[in-house]
Design a protein around this motif. Structure first.
Motif, PDB file in Angstrom:
ATOM      1  N   ASP A 314      14.848   9.892   2.786  1.00 14.45           N
ATOM      2  CA  ASP A 314      13.456   9.690   3.196  1.00 14.45           C
ATOM      3  C   ASP A 314      12.569   9.346   1.995  1.00 14.45           C
ATOM      4  O   ASP A 314      11.417   9.781   1.908  1.00 14.45           O
ATOM      5  N   GLN A 315      13.109   8.565   1.084  1.00 10.34           N
ATOM      6  CA  GLN A 315      12.340   8.088  -0.056  1.00 10.34           C
ATOM      7  C   GLN A 315      11.960   6.630   0.145  1.00 10.34           C
ATOM      8  O   GLN A 315      12.690   5.869   0.781  1.00 10.34           O
ATOM      9  N   SER A 316      10.817   6.251  -0.403  1.00 11.24           N
ATOM     10  CA  SER A 316      10.288   4.908  -0.227  1.00 11.24           C
ATOM     11  C   SER A 316       9.890   4.342  -1.579  1.00 11.24           C
ATOM     12  O   SER A 316       9.763   5.068  -2.569  1.00 11.24           O
ATOM     13  N   ILE A 317       9.680   3.018  -1.589  1.00 12.24           N
ATOM     14  CA  ILE A 317       9.214   2.322  -2.789  1.00 12.24           C
ATOM     15  C   ILE A 317       7.836   1.741  -2.483  1.00 12.24           C
ATOM     16  O   ILE A 317       7.661   1.023  -1.494  1.00 12.24           O
ATOM     17  N   TRP A 318       6.879   2.076  -3.327  1.00 11.64           N
ATOM     18  CA  TRP A 318       5.482   1.669  -3.123  1.00 11.64           C
ATOM     19  C   TRP A 318       5.021   0.844  -4.309  1.00 11.64           C
ATOM     20  O   TRP A 318       5.489   1.029  -5.432  1.00 11.64           O
ATOM     21  N   MET A 319       4.082  -0.046  -4.026  1.00  9.78           N
ATOM     22  CA  MET A 319       3.377  -0.746  -5.101  1.00  9.78           C
ATOM     23  C   MET A 319       1.982  -0.156  -5.209  1.00  9.78           C
ATOM     24  O   MET A 319       1.257  -0.064  -4.217  1.00  9.78           O
ATOM     25  N   ARG A 320       1.615   0.250  -6.427  1.00  7.97           N
ATOM     26  CA  ARG A 320       0.295   0.805  -6.697  1.00  7.97           C
ATOM     27  C   ARG A 320      -0.366  -0.015  -7.800  1.00  7.97           C
ATOM     28  O   ARG A 320       0.312  -0.568  -8.666  1.00  7.97           O
ATOM     29  N   ASN A 342      12.460 -11.766  -2.470  1.00  7.30           N
ATOM     30  CA  ASN A 342      13.599 -12.573  -2.004  1.00  7.30           C
ATOM     31  C   ASN A 342      13.137 -13.753  -1.151  1.00  7.30           C
ATOM     32  O   ASN A 342      13.763 -14.105  -0.145  1.00  7.30           O
ATOM     33  N   GLY A 343      12.016 -14.358  -1.531  1.00  5.99           N
ATOM     34  CA  GLY A 343      11.524 -15.551  -0.853  1.00  5.99           C
ATOM     35  C   GLY A 343      10.709 -15.295   0.394  1.00  5.99           C
ATOM     36  O   GLY A 343      10.259 -16.254   1.031  1.00  5.99           O
ATOM     37  N   SER A 344      10.482 -14.046   0.789  1.00  8.67           N
ATOM     38  CA  SER A 344       9.718 -13.729   1.994  1.00  8.67           C
ATOM     39  C   SER A 344       8.491 -12.904   1.618  1.00  8.67           C
ATOM     40  O   SER A 344       8.546 -12.060   0.719  1.00  8.67           O
ATOM     41  N   GLU A 345       7.415 -13.143   2.326  1.00  8.11           N
ATOM     42  CA  GLU A 345       6.182 -12.403   2.065  1.00  8.11           C
ATOM     43  C   GLU A 345       6.307 -10.975   2.587  1.00  8.11           C
ATOM     44  O   GLU A 345       6.690 -10.744   3.731  1.00  8.11           O
ATOM     45  N   VAL A 346       5.989 -10.009   1.723  1.00 10.79           N
ATOM     46  CA  VAL A 346       6.041  -8.602   2.103  1.00 10.79           C
ATOM     47  C   VAL A 346       4.660  -8.109   2.542  1.00 10.79           C
ATOM     48  O   VAL A 346       4.516  -7.449   3.560  1.00 10.79           O
ATOM     49  N   PHE A 347       3.626  -8.430   1.774  1.00 15.87           N
ATOM     50  CA  PHE A 347       2.262  -8.096   2.178  1.00 15.87           C
ATOM     51  C   PHE A 347       1.286  -9.031   1.473  1.00 15.87           C
ATOM     52  O   PHE A 347       1.624  -9.673   0.459  1.00 15.87           O
ATOM     53  N   LEU A 348       0.082  -9.095   2.006  1.00 15.18           N
ATOM     54  CA  LEU A 348      -0.970  -9.970   1.489  1.00 15.18           C
ATOM     55  C   LEU A 348      -2.280  -9.201   1.476  1.00 15.18           C
ATOM     56  O   LEU A 348      -2.686  -8.643   2.500  1.00 15.18           O
ATOM     57  N   ILE A 349      -2.930  -9.142   0.330  1.00 17.66           N
ATOM     58  CA  ILE A 349      -4.243  -8.523   0.188  1.00 17.66           C
ATOM     59  C   ILE A 349      -5.284  -9.634   0.203  1.00 17.66           C
ATOM     60  O   ILE A 349      -5.228 -10.550  -0.621  1.00 17.66           O
ATOM     61  N   SER A 366       9.307  -1.020   0.908  1.00 12.44           N
ATOM     62  CA  SER A 366      10.727  -0.719   1.103  1.00 12.44           C
ATOM     63  C   SER A 366      11.380  -1.657   2.101  1.00 12.44           C
ATOM     64  O   SER A 366      12.536  -2.068   1.919  1.00 12.44           O
ATOM     65  N   ALA A 367      10.658  -2.009   3.172  1.00 12.82           N
ATOM     66  CA  ALA A 367      11.257  -2.851   4.217  1.00 12.82           C
ATOM     67  C   ALA A 367      11.585  -4.249   3.716  1.00 12.82           C
ATOM     68  O   ALA A 367      12.463  -4.914   4.275  1.00 12.82           O
ATOM     69  N   GLY A 368      10.910  -4.733   2.686  1.00 11.70           N
ATOM     70  CA  GLY A 368      11.164  -6.073   2.192  1.00 11.70           C
ATOM     71  C   GLY A 368      12.208  -6.150   1.088  1.00 11.70           C
ATOM     72  O   GLY A 368      12.470  -7.245   0.578  1.00 11.70           O
ATOM     73  N   LEU A 369      12.818  -5.015   0.730  1.00 11.10           N
ATOM     74  CA  LEU A 369      13.806  -4.994  -0.349  1.00 11.10           C
ATOM     75  C   LEU A 369      15.211  -4.804   0.197  1.00 11.10           C
ATOM     76  O   LEU A 369      15.395  -4.341   1.324  1.00 11.10           O
ATOM     77  N   LYS A 370      16.179  -5.142  -0.617  1.00 17.84           N
ATOM     78  CA  LYS A 370      17.586  -5.011  -0.226  1.00 17.84           C
ATOM     79  C   LYS A 370      18.356  -4.336  -1.367  1.00 17.84           C
ATOM     80  O   LYS A 370      17.934  -4.388  -2.528  1.00 17.84           O
ATOM     81  N   PRO A 371      19.473  -3.706  -1.074  1.00 20.82           N
ATOM     82  CA  PRO A 371      20.285  -3.127  -2.152  1.00 20.82           C
ATOM     83  C   PRO A 371      20.796  -4.220  -3.084  1.00 20.82           C
ATOM     84  O   PRO A 371      21.210  -5.293  -2.649  1.00 20.82           O
ATOM     85  N   ILE A 376      11.384 -10.779  -7.251  1.00 18.92           N
ATOM     86  CA  ILE A 376      10.006 -10.426  -6.922  1.00 18.92           C
ATOM     87  C   ILE A 376       9.068 -11.489  -7.476  1.00 18.92           C
ATOM     88  O   ILE A 376       9.225 -11.940  -8.617  1.00 18.92           O
ATOM     89  N   SER A 377       8.099 -11.877  -6.664  1.00 20.04           N
ATOM     90  CA  SER A 377       7.075 -12.836  -7.079  1.00 20.04           C
ATOM     91  C   SER A 377       5.716 -12.313  -6.636  1.00 20.04           C
ATOM     92  O   SER A 377       5.527 -11.996  -5.461  1.00 20.04           O
ATOM     93  N   ILE A 378       4.772 -12.221  -7.581  1.00 23.84           N
ATOM     94  CA  ILE A 378       3.432 -11.704  -7.306  1.00 23.84           C
ATOM     95  C   ILE A 378       2.418 -12.715  -7.815  1.00 23.84           C
ATOM     96  O   ILE A 378       2.497 -13.150  -8.969  1.00 23.84           O
ATOM     97  N   SER A 379       1.480 -13.105  -6.973  1.00 17.93           N
ATOM     98  CA  SER A 379       0.393 -14.003  -7.372  1.00 17.93           C
ATOM     99  C   SER A 379      -0.933 -13.286  -7.155  1.00 17.93           C
ATOM    100  O   SER A 379      -1.155 -12.668  -6.111  1.00 17.93           O
ATOM    101  N   ILE A 380      -1.814 -13.366  -8.158  1.00 20.36           N
ATOM    102  CA  ILE A 380      -3.077 -12.632  -8.171  1.00 20.36           C
ATOM    103  C   ILE A 380      -4.215 -13.622  -8.327  1.00 20.36           C
ATOM    104  O   ILE A 380      -4.135 -14.573  -9.111  1.00 20.36           O
ATOM    105  N   GLU A 381      -5.290 -13.382  -7.573  1.00 18.80           N
ATOM    106  CA  GLU A 381      -6.527 -14.147  -7.715  1.00 18.80           C
ATOM    107  C   GLU A 381      -7.659 -13.161  -7.934  1.00 18.80           C
ATOM    108  O   GLU A 381      -7.960 -12.347  -7.064  1.00 18.80           O
ATOM    109  N   ASP A 382      -8.262 -13.232  -9.133  1.00 17.81           N
ATOM    110  CA  ASP A 382      -9.351 -12.332  -9.467  1.00 17.81           C
ATOM    111  C   ASP A 382     -10.111 -12.917 -10.647  1.00 17.81           C
ATOM    112  O   ASP A 382      -9.598 -13.767 -11.381  1.00 17.81           O
TER     113      ASP A 382
END
Length: 610
Positions: A314-320, A342-349, A366-371, A376-382
């Motif tokens: 019951d452990q999860s991986i979070w982005m903070r 892995n080429g798929s969008e996990v979340f969008l802010i 956690s749902a977007g990751l695999k063993p 990982i690809s992260i794009s930021i606009e600020d």
């Protein structure tokens, strides 16, 4: 000759009668004009008709509107060739060609210019678009030189120059490259003229990381700047350490700025660990990544060979994410962020709509990751991406009961000493204060036994380790209220003094717990005495003289209220009568609830009362 045939169709028609002739529109070369045929990948084919006696052919090509011709192939083309292929041409630009022939040992005059041809869609005149990001290369560590290199593009009108700017990573302002001295200046002094595709910048200090941008210019103006280049540094980056006041380790802030009080600095690692107690970081290896943002686009690989086992536990991986220049553990997202795994969008802010406030909370990925290996690809606009720090953490879900069981206790003797220290100023303040303007702030020795959150009698009394008030509140009510609070950044605030109060700062007060166990359930308040004992307010003896004075005052106010009511009734103002009576009853109730420890008055206040 024989007889003529029947007349042909007026235009080319595949269904025309085969017994007649067809009129075909001719687009091939003539003896005077060559033909250009566009091909893929920057190529064009030029065809021509070879006159009788011609031994060689020269083919010239140019952009439409240009005065400069270029010789295809770099030399004459011998007979019997009647076509050639020009390479290295640009898409969207119209080209035209001309030919000349060697006949009888002499070159004849050039042919007429061919019809223009273009590879792909024709580019229209306009201001240049944002170019591709440049490359930043370290040339010399001794002389402090960096090279900014870019790839030119085809523009309509043509490119005339390039503006280059650089800045230290983390800085908010840019410096521009001077077009003649090649040094960095605070204002734009001009552009690097074409056809230059690089510039060597001098005077770069060692140990400082830099990034660069470019913008193209033509006759219509200057276009937007490109994205920032990859970071480059002359030598090894100089560290920027700061001591964390929680873990007492030095943390390298790198390029990030921190202009708050260093005495309150928490490193990002400690802040991420304490951000969400209900999803506690699994120790000792729960911090998978902690990274200060340098560029708006981040790409890396994350190896998770034990992901299946973590899910079973019951452990999860979070982005903070939060800001470096902050002294809180609040979750803060940039204006816009896109997270892909892995080429798929996990979340969008997304940026909040005008007039709305966005509720920032960490995201479970956690749902977007695999063993195994994850890309990982992260794009930021600020406006200032370099001010953020991000983390990926492995967490264990915690309930309020689990957190309550881990809350430390303050034993009865230590808790009693703390209560006495809180009330020390109360006992030390003299009743007759002769200083006219001096005001002494003390806390009341009245201890309420009801929780300010649940309004019920406290079961497990807690107080913050650094709180300076006597009042306690219920541990279960505090944890449950914070768990139900959706606005995560508004959690963990003391209900009495409003200071930041996280679970690790709570202490169970065993002295107050003893008072609760020894008093009847209907008792809501007790008075803490100077010797450490307590007295139930209901059993506190009242001063006979003070009680008589209060009764006399209440009767006098009642008589005045009756006279006012009679006068108001005579004049027809009935509403005021009920207000006066209600006010009198309220004063009576307050007079009966007077505490035994009176507020200290100054000399001026006593004179006014007399």
């Amino acid at each position: 000759f024989g007889e003529f045939s029947s007349a042909s169709e007026p235009v080319a028609n595949p269904e025309a009668d085969v017994s007649g002739m067809q009129l075909v529109l001719h687009h091939g070369p003539s003896a005077e004009v060559p033909v250009i045929e566009p091909m893929a990948e920057g190529k064009m084919k030029i065809r021509w008709l070879l006159p009788e006696g011609a031994k060689s052919t020269t083919v010239k090509l140019r952009r439409v509107g240009s005065q400069n011709w270029y010789l295809c192939g770099g030399a004459a083309i011998p007979e019997p060739a009647t076509e050639t292929v020009a390479v290295g041409l640009e898409e969207g630009i119209e080209y035209e060609a001309t030919t000349a022939f060697l006949i009888n040992g002499r070159w004849c005059s050039e042919s007429e210019v061919s019809r223009p041809a273009c590879i792909g869609a024709k580019k229209l005149p306009g201001i240049p678009e944002a170019p591709k990001e440049p490359r930043l290369i370290v040339l010399s560590e001794q002389s402090g030189q960096m090279r900014v290199k870019w790839q030119p593009v085809t523009l309509v009108p043509a490119l005339i120059g390039c503006t280059v700017r650089m800045r230290r990573v983390g800085a908010r302002t840019w410096q521009y490259v001077h077009p003649t001295t090649w040094t960095l200046v605070p204002k734009d002094e001009g552009f690097v003229p074409s056809p230059a595709t690089e510039v060597n910048v001098v005077g770069i200090p060692p140990g400082v990381r830099y990034e660069a941008m470019i913008a193209f210019r033509n006759k219509l103006g200057q276009g937007p700047f490109s994205a920032a280049s990859e970071v480059a540094c002359i030598g090894k980056p100089v560290p920027n350490p700061m001591r964390c006041t929680y873990c007492y380790n030095d943390y390298d802030l790198q390029h990030a700025e921190y202009n708050r009080d260093p005495e309150h600095f928490w490193c990002p690692v400690c802040r991420f660990r304490h951000m969400d107690p209900f999803n506690a970081v699994a120790e000792p290896y729960g911090m998978l990544l902690c990274h200060i943002v340098v560029r708006p686009n981040i790409a890396f690989s994350l190896d998770l060979p034990d992901l299946k086992a973590w899910r079973k536990e019951d452990q999860s991986i979070w982005m903070r994410m939060t800001r470096v220049n902050s002294d809180t553990c609040a979750q803060i997202w940039p204006k816009r962020l896109r997270f892909e795994a892995n080429g798929s969008e996990v979340f969008l802010i997304k940026e909040p709509e005008e007039g709305h406030v966005r509720r920032d909370v960490p995201m479970n990925i956690s749902a977007g990751l695999k063993p195994g290996i994850n890309t990982i690809s992260i794009s930021i606009e600020d406006d200032y991406p370099a001010g953020f720090v991000m983390s990926l953490v492995r967490t264990q879900a915690m309930t309020a009961q689990q957190i309550a069981a881990a809350t430390p206790q303050c034993n009865e003797d230590a808790a009693k000493d703390r209560v006495m220290s809180l009330l020390r100023d109360t006992w030390a303040t003299p009743v007759d204060n002769e200083e006219e303007e001096e005001i002494t702030c003390v806390i009341s020795n009245k201890l309420k036994l009801r929780c300010p959150l649940s309004f019920e009698r406290v079961e497990i009394p807690v107080r913050g380790e650094q709180c300076m008030h006597l009042q306690c509140f219920g541990l279960a009510a505090y944890l449950e209220s914070n768990m139900k609070m959706r606005a995560m950044n508004n959690r963990w605030t003391c209900p009495v003094c409003s200071c930041v109060l996280r679970p690790q700062d709570l202490r169970i007060d065993c002295y107050v717990e003893k008072v609760l166990s020894e008093t009847p359930s209907h008792v809501d308040e007790v008075l803490i005495m100077q010797d450490g004992s307590y007295r139930i307010i209901e059993e506190a003896p009242a001063d006979p003289q003070a009680a008589a004075a209060q009764r006399e005052k209440a009767e006098r106010e009642a008589r005045e209220a009756a006279k006012a009511a009679a006068a108001a009734e005579a004049e027809g103002e009935v509403t005021e009568m009920y207000q006066t009576i209600a006010d009198g009853d309220e004063r009576k109730r307050k007079a009966q609830l007077q505490p035994t420890v009176q507020k200290t008055l100054t000399k001026r206040q006593r004179l006014r009362r007399e």
